[in-house]
Design a protein around this motif. Sequence first.
Motif, short mmCIF file in Angstrom:
data_model
loop_
_atom_site.label_atom_id
_atom_site.label_comp_id
_atom_site.label_asym_id
_atom_site.label_seq_id
_atom_site.Cartn_x
_atom_site.Cartn_y
_atom_site.Cartn_z
N LEU A 191 47.97 43.03 27.54
CA LEU A 191 47.95 41.57 27.45
C LEU A 191 49.37 41.00 27.48
N ASN A 192 50.31 41.70 26.86
CA ASN A 192 51.71 41.29 26.92
C ASN A 192 52.22 41.29 28.35
N ARG A 193 51.90 42.36 29.06
CA ARG A 193 52.34 42.49 30.45
C ARG A 193 51.75 41.37 31.31
N LEU A 194 50.47 41.09 31.10
CA LEU A 194 49.82 40.02 31.85
C LEU A 194 50.45 38.67 31.52
N HIS A 195 50.76 38.45 30.24
CA HIS A 195 51.39 37.20 29.82
C HIS A 195 52.73 37.02 30.52
N ASP A 196 53.54 38.07 30.53
CA ASP A 196 54.86 37.98 31.16
C ASP A 196 54.74 37.73 32.66
N THR A 197 53.74 38.37 33.28
CA THR A 197 53.57 38.21 34.72
C THR A 197 53.14 36.78 35.07
N LEU A 198 52.30 36.19 34.22
CA LEU A 198 51.73 34.88 34.53
C LEU A 198 52.63 33.71 34.15
N GLU A 199 53.73 33.99 33.44
CA GLU A 199 54.57 32.89 32.95
C GLU A 199 55.01 31.94 34.07
N ASP A 200 55.32 32.51 35.23
CA ASP A 200 55.81 31.68 36.33
C ASP A 200 54.70 30.99 37.11
N TYR A 201 53.45 31.42 36.87
CA TYR A 201 52.35 30.90 37.69
C TYR A 201 51.28 30.16 36.90
N ALA A 202 51.29 30.32 35.57
CA ALA A 202 50.15 29.87 34.75
C ALA A 202 49.82 28.40 34.94
N ALA A 203 50.85 27.57 35.11
CA ALA A 203 50.61 26.13 35.21
C ALA A 203 49.75 25.78 36.43
N GLN A 204 49.80 26.63 37.47
CA GLN A 204 49.05 26.32 38.70
C GLN A 204 47.68 27.00 38.74
N LEU A 205 47.37 27.81 37.73
CA LEU A 205 46.15 28.62 37.77
C LEU A 205 45.01 27.97 37.00
N PRO A 206 43.79 27.97 37.57
CA PRO A 206 42.62 27.51 36.81
C PRO A 206 42.42 28.41 35.59
N LEU A 207 42.05 27.80 34.49
CA LEU A 207 41.88 28.56 33.26
C LEU A 207 40.81 29.65 33.43
N SER A 208 39.74 29.32 34.14
CA SER A 208 38.67 30.30 34.34
C SER A 208 39.18 31.53 35.08
N PHE A 209 40.14 31.33 36.01
CA PHE A 209 40.70 32.46 36.75
C PHE A 209 41.57 33.32 35.84
N VAL A 210 42.34 32.69 34.96
CA VAL A 210 43.16 33.45 34.01
C VAL A 210 42.26 34.31 33.12
N LEU A 211 41.14 33.73 32.67
CA LEU A 211 40.22 34.50 31.84
C LEU A 211 39.64 35.68 32.61
N SER A 212 39.38 35.49 33.90
CA SER A 212 38.87 36.62 34.70
C SER A 212 39.93 37.70 34.85
N LEU A 213 41.21 37.29 34.94
CA LEU A 213 42.30 38.28 35.00
C LEU A 213 42.42 39.04 33.68
N VAL A 214 42.22 38.33 32.58
CA VAL A 214 42.23 38.99 31.26
C VAL A 214 41.15 40.06 31.21
N GLN A 215 39.96 39.71 31.68
CA GLN A 215 38.87 40.68 31.68
C GLN A 215 39.20 41.89 32.55
N LYS A 216 39.74 41.64 33.73
CA LYS A 216 40.10 42.74 34.64
C LYS A 216 41.19 43.61 34.03
N ALA A 217 42.12 42.97 33.31
CA ALA A 217 43.23 43.72 32.71
C ALA A 217 42.74 44.66 31.62
N VAL A 218 41.84 44.18 30.76
CA VAL A 218 41.43 45.00 29.62
C VAL A 218 40.35 46.02 29.98
N GLN A 219 39.51 45.72 30.98
CA GLN A 219 38.41 46.66 31.25
C GLN A 219 38.89 47.94 31.93
N GLY A 220 40.12 47.93 32.44
CA GLY A 220 40.64 49.14 33.07
C GLY A 220 41.44 50.02 32.13
#
Length: 970
Positions: free
Chosen positions: A491-520
């Motif tokens: 989750l830390n890695r995902l947070h750091d990666t998204l810092e530059d892009y988060a403002a442009q991303l739909p919240l629902s998409f970020v949540l889907s990335l969280v799910q993809k990150a943890v399920q692997g």
Amino acid sequence: MTAFLKEVAEDLVARLGRDLHHAAVVFNNKRPVPYLQNHLADTIGKPFWSPSFFTIQEFFARATDLQVADGFTQFFTLLQQYNKLLAEEGGKALNPDVFYPIARIILSDFSQLDNDLVNADQLFRELEDIAVIEKEFQHLTSEQQQFLEQFWSSFSSGRQQNHQEQFIRMWRRMPKLYRGFHEALKERGYTTMANIYRQLAEGKADRLSFIDDFSEGKLVFAGFNALSNAEAVIFKRWNKEEKALFYFDTDNYYLQDETQEAGLFLRKNIQKLGLPNALGPSKDLIRSHQKEINVYKTQGQTAQAKILQQELLQDYPLLEAADNAGKIALILADESLLLPVLQTIPTTYQHADGISNIDLNVTMGYPLLATSIFGLADLWLSIQAQLIEGKKDTVYYREVEAFLSHPLTGVSAEQRDLVQQEILKEQLIEVPVLTLHADELSSLFFTKVHKGLAAINNLQKIFRLILERQLEDKTLKQTEADLFGATLKELNRLHDTLEDYAAQLPLSFVLSLVQKAVQGIAVPLSGEPLQGVQVMGLLESRSLDFEHVYVLGVNEGILPQVNVSPSFIPDSIRRAYGLPVIENQDAISAYMFYRLLQRSKKVSLVYNGQGDDNNTGEPSRFLRQLEFESGYTFKYFDQSQSVAIGSALNVEIKKEGETLRRLNLYLDGQEGPSAKLSATRLTTYLNCPVQFFYKYIAKIEEPEELAENLEANSIGSTLHLVLERFYQKLQAESPYITRERIIDNRKNLDELCKRAFAFVMFKEEEKILEHNGMQQVMLAIVAEYANVILDHDENQAPFTLVELENDEDYVIPFPIKVKGEERQLTLFGIIDRVDQRNGVTRIVDYKTGRDEIGFSSIEELFDTESNKQNKALVQTLFYTYVYEQAKGITGVEPNLYIIRKMREEGTLFYLRENRKKVLLQAEQLDDMKGNFTNLLRQKLEELFNPDVPFVHTTVADNCMYCPYLTLCGK
């Protein structure tokens, strides 16, 4: 037989001697490292300086100063470059959530192009049009051109559809996208692993001299089979420069037979690429010893693991040796079997000296998906999705219950019961989140997030809080600690990666990335790689040898795998450019399977013989091929599981002791007002005597549940109350009901429905509710049902109301004989409506179910074993009898208002006689009433006869909606 890595160790010591520590030993994965270290120690026999060990990715990564970008960094870089190209074309930028599945395929294709040194510009240009291929690319062989033309035949002039044209435009972007992607990564200090391979193969790597660190020794590559084109070029170069040694694990069985797919890549490596095997000529290992292969066919996926229970106990004495490395291995061709295997493997075994514990080493990774940690993360993601998509501040009650009962939340039983009771009391299908903020964890869990980075921070806080609690309570286990750590790191890695892009991303998409990150996420279980039973996947078994090998999941479709990664590069193009195709995958699987047989003494193969949507039920073709070619002895074992239909329990409850005492309380007024027999209790007994016992003698109450769906009893209760309130208003003004009065009062119907619903569901008629979708449907149904009755009443008007839902006055004594002794029952009835029309007093009963007004004989109504019972008729005749006796009158007419049928069939009961309908009126009704009274007395005397036990009904339909099914073993 000498293990492969033992041979490697002996040869390395002989070749390098004191320079061994200058060597770099490279494997496909880390699993063989401790085995080779152990063999080196045994061979040298004294302390020594170890060589350096690497995986192939680790070793090649030393050739660059750039950092390998993670998957999310690659995705966002690719998205930026793709949208940049679209902007140049005047197109609209793609949203990240739309582009994500496409990006995964593009990134996979780019990696394959780099791994196999394919000219990306050339490949994608050649995909534009078959005409260009024919004119400009004469360097292709006729076979390559045939492949390409075959593919492009569906894209020829005149047949291109819109989606095909879009596809072609995307291909035209690919060369620019490929270059732009790698350039953008490099500007930020990143690269991809595949691009490192390409740069190294083409001599363009940042640090080509990185291998000079091992110039006094050798570069040792052990256990390799399938090489990418980049690896092949690099290996050939280092071989030519005499800087490398190659140890291939081979066998003449498949190496010298051109038809054997297992030797496909080794033949290419040794014969075509000219990479010498440092171990010398290939040997006959598979055919050198006769083997007995045990093949187990199981019935079910997880049943494969159950085979191990007895078989492993026979092999455990092998582990008594001081050096038991390489004795027993469980190879999971189907890695989904890991959890069943871990739950099945015996961890101790008994021998002459007592009981010994068994070491277990699992390094294939314990998946987060299988743990309560992922379950909690998934629950939080589900709740956030509800709050975001529904634009609401309520949560579905089942999610709340899941949180309350989750083992990681630490909610006490008392607190859980309080919340659940409140949900039941208020009938909260949707629970307001503010009511759930009981402590810090629940406040975090049920707080709606509004931004992507905030969502990641919120989930991290939840996990940290749980981790701190478990540390404080000293309940944290090592595996859970590893999983928590891996999850927070991801989750830390995902947070750091998204810092530059988060403002442009739909919240629902970020949540889907969280799910993809943890399920692997997966973490290795602790264990000793050189002791005990080794559990691994097929890929991890490369270079390792074991005496006793168990392979699970030996099914066609699993070994070899039939799934291929999605790609935008068609199969024909892949073949023309030498990119991996399905046959390559088969050859890799075949090699891993056959090399497990080379030095093993005992082999057990297990497959699932039960076919379903995910499994063919057939053994792998490798097994059949081995049986046909090897000359081994095969023993087949079929795990047969007896299948039997459980016989229905013969439930019989004798009327004795406490049961008889409670039953007799109905007699002679022993229990006062509560010991009355109603029509509902009578029909319950007729439906099933055992059900009557559970409900009214044992008094087992049905659990209270939320009315989430359209419950028939709730609709019925609401309708009864609506009609009662409707006619109460009219009766208060005058009991004489006319058509005009009914029409005038119908304007209040919607409000009556809402008030009645509030009373039925919450016992508060004045309660103001915001009805959810299901409740609105229920209100609409009740209103429609009420309109059906009122339409009928308008046609029947005028009539005079006598009683509405009187629950006090209709109580009468009823004499029966119990074992020859006169006893007395109290019968009572709550009648929906009594009215008078044309001088006839009518009993009116409302029904919303699938009741009937027709019947064949009065006797059938009281036959407990008949499937032609008519409970509605029994109840209505019961009410008619009670009313006549209470009022001292006769000639009362029973009417049944069956909502679904009254428009077509009317409201009077009828007897089916010689294919005719005989209405229950006048003489026929009087005769029926007399028969009914006699049969009622007989049935009640049976009920109170202590010699007649409560026996379960034999009519299956009677059990369909019974709340006591489980008590009867149903």
